[in-house]
Write a protein that holds these residues in place. Structure first.
Motif, short mmCIF file in Angstrom:
data_model
loop_
_atom_site.label_atom_id
_atom_site.label_comp_id
_atom_site.label_asym_id
_atom_site.label_seq_id
_atom_site.Cartn_x
_atom_site.Cartn_y
_atom_site.Cartn_z
N ASP A 1 24.61 30.92 -69.09
CA ASP A 1 25.49 30.68 -67.94
C ASP A 1 24.74 30.57 -66.62
N GLN A 2 23.40 30.51 -66.70
CA GLN A 2 22.61 30.48 -65.47
C GLN A 2 21.91 29.13 -65.29
N THR A 3 22.06 28.55 -64.10
CA THR A 3 21.36 27.30 -63.79
C THR A 3 19.89 27.59 -63.51
N ILE A 4 19.01 26.83 -64.14
CA ILE A 4 17.57 26.97 -63.90
C ILE A 4 17.25 26.16 -62.64
N GLU A 5 16.98 26.87 -61.55
CA GLU A 5 16.83 26.22 -60.25
C GLU A 5 15.72 25.17 -60.25
N GLU A 6 14.60 25.46 -60.95
CA GLU A 6 13.47 24.53 -60.97
C GLU A 6 13.82 23.20 -61.63
N SER A 7 14.89 23.19 -62.40
CA SER A 7 15.24 21.98 -63.16
C SER A 7 16.18 21.04 -62.40
N LYS A 8 16.69 21.45 -61.26
CA LYS A 8 17.67 20.63 -60.54
C LYS A 8 17.09 19.28 -60.11
N GLY A 9 17.91 18.25 -60.26
CA GLY A 9 17.55 16.91 -59.80
C GLY A 9 18.78 16.19 -59.29
N THR A 10 18.56 15.22 -58.40
CA THR A 10 19.71 14.54 -57.77
C THR A 10 19.60 13.03 -57.94
N LEU A 11 20.70 12.44 -58.38
CA LEU A 11 20.83 10.99 -58.47
C LEU A 11 21.62 10.50 -57.25
N THR A 12 21.06 9.53 -56.52
CA THR A 12 21.79 8.89 -55.41
C THR A 12 22.26 7.53 -55.91
N LEU A 13 23.58 7.36 -56.00
CA LEU A 13 24.14 6.20 -56.67
C LEU A 13 24.97 5.33 -55.74
N SER A 14 24.90 4.02 -55.98
CA SER A 14 25.78 3.03 -55.32
C SER A 14 26.98 2.80 -56.23
N PRO A 15 28.06 2.29 -55.69
CA PRO A 15 29.25 2.10 -56.51
C PRO A 15 29.00 1.25 -57.75
N ASN A 16 29.35 1.81 -58.91
CA ASN A 16 29.30 1.10 -60.20
C ASN A 16 27.91 0.55 -60.55
N VAL A 17 26.88 1.15 -60.03
CA VAL A 17 25.50 0.77 -60.37
C VAL A 17 24.85 1.94 -61.13
N THR A 18 24.33 1.65 -62.31
CA THR A 18 23.74 2.71 -63.12
C THR A 18 22.42 3.18 -62.51
N GLY A 19 22.29 4.48 -62.39
CA GLY A 19 21.04 5.08 -61.94
C GLY A 19 20.54 6.05 -62.99
N SER A 20 19.22 6.28 -63.02
CA SER A 20 18.62 7.18 -64.01
C SER A 20 17.75 8.22 -63.33
N LEU A 21 17.66 9.38 -63.98
CA LEU A 21 16.85 10.49 -63.49
C LEU A 21 16.15 11.14 -64.66
N SER A 22 14.83 11.35 -64.54
CA SER A 22 14.05 12.07 -65.55
C SER A 22 13.31 13.20 -64.86
N LYS A 23 13.21 14.34 -65.57
CA LYS A 23 12.51 15.47 -64.99
C LYS A 23 11.95 16.36 -66.09
N SER A 24 10.75 16.92 -65.85
CA SER A 24 10.13 17.89 -66.76
C SER A 24 9.70 19.10 -65.97
N ILE A 25 9.90 20.27 -66.55
CA ILE A 25 9.42 21.51 -65.93
C ILE A 25 8.75 22.35 -67.01
N ILE A 26 7.89 23.25 -66.61
CA ILE A 26 7.24 24.19 -67.53
C ILE A 26 7.74 25.58 -67.17
N LEU A 27 8.23 26.28 -68.19
CA LEU A 27 8.92 27.54 -67.92
C LEU A 27 8.65 28.53 -69.05
N ASP A 28 8.53 29.81 -68.67
CA ASP A 28 8.38 30.88 -69.65
C ASP A 28 9.77 31.27 -70.14
N LEU A 29 10.03 31.01 -71.41
CA LEU A 29 11.35 31.30 -71.98
C LEU A 29 11.27 32.44 -72.99
N GLU A 30 12.25 33.31 -72.96
CA GLU A 30 12.34 34.37 -73.94
C GLU A 30 13.02 33.84 -75.21
#
Length: 211
Positions: free
Chosen positions: A151-180
């Motif tokens: 239930d927790q958002t990983i802050e380092e993973s946040k990304g933002t898409l800025t979109l024009s009307p009805n135009v497809t936009g894409s976003l890719s992101k990678s982070i390295i994180l210590d996971l339990e």
């Protein structure tokens, strides 16, 4: 009765007179008697020397192929896996409550658990987390995306898409994180400035253990 051998009668033989002495002459050999019963078997004799090795026999038929073994780790990775979707998913205006992105298809995996839109970590460690998302909105605006652990958002993973009307936009992101171990990852739409919503056209989420 006196007994004498044959030589004692020689003096009387030429005159064919009765011999005044008793003489014994061997008769013919009688017939062979019946065979006696077989005697008991004697003890077993010592084993003889081993004979020469015979020629090799003909090869037998090939056996049935055994079951396929479990898939091993790929390229030296000890844990990896992912989920993806190519199905269009509509969303409305988002404010406050994140919206989980549906990821109904599974990628190849090893030592992670792929669930309904989630990837569960079995072995804790340093992971690379990667996501990709393509989307459109009806009016112009921003779409914020992130990876969540339960239930927790990983802050380092946040990304933002800025979109024009009805135009497809894409976003890719990678982070390295210590996971339990038992971490449960999902991809979510966090917020949008659009009041009319839009569509996610494709999305992926994957992990791989680095250390």
């Amino acid at each position: 009765m006196n007994s004498h051998n044959f030589n004692d009668c020689k003096e009387d033989w030429p005159t064919i007179k009765p011999c005044n002495k008793y003489c014994f002459v061997s008769g013919a050999t009688g017939p062979t008697g019946l065979q006696g019963v077989t005697g008991p078997t004697g003890p077993t004799g010592p084993a003889g020397p081993t004979g020469e090795i015979g020629p090799q026999g003909i090869a037998g038929v090939q056996g049935v192929t055994g079951p396929t073994g479990p898939t091993g780790p790929a390229a030296g990775l000890n844990a990896y896996g992912g989920l993806y979707s190519t199905t269009s998913q509509q969303f409305q205006e988002i404010s406050g409550t994140p919206v989980t992105v549906n990821l109904e298809n599974e990628m190849e995996d090893y030592d992670v658990t792929l669930g309904s839109n989630t990837i569960t970590i079995i072995e804790g460690g340093i992971y690379e987390i990667t996501y990709n998302i393509s989307a459109t909105i009806t009016d112009s605006g921003n779409l914020e995306v992130a990876v969540r652990n339960k239930d927790q958002t990983i802050e380092e993973s946040k990304g933002t898409l800025t979109l024009s009307p009805n135009v497809t936009g894409s976003l890719s992101k990678s982070i390295i994180l210590d996971l339990e171990n038992d971490s449960e990852l999902s991809l979510a739409l966090i917020s949008t400035t659009s009041t009319q919503g839009g569509n996610v056209t494709q999305a992926t989420l994957s992990v791989k253990l680095l250390d």
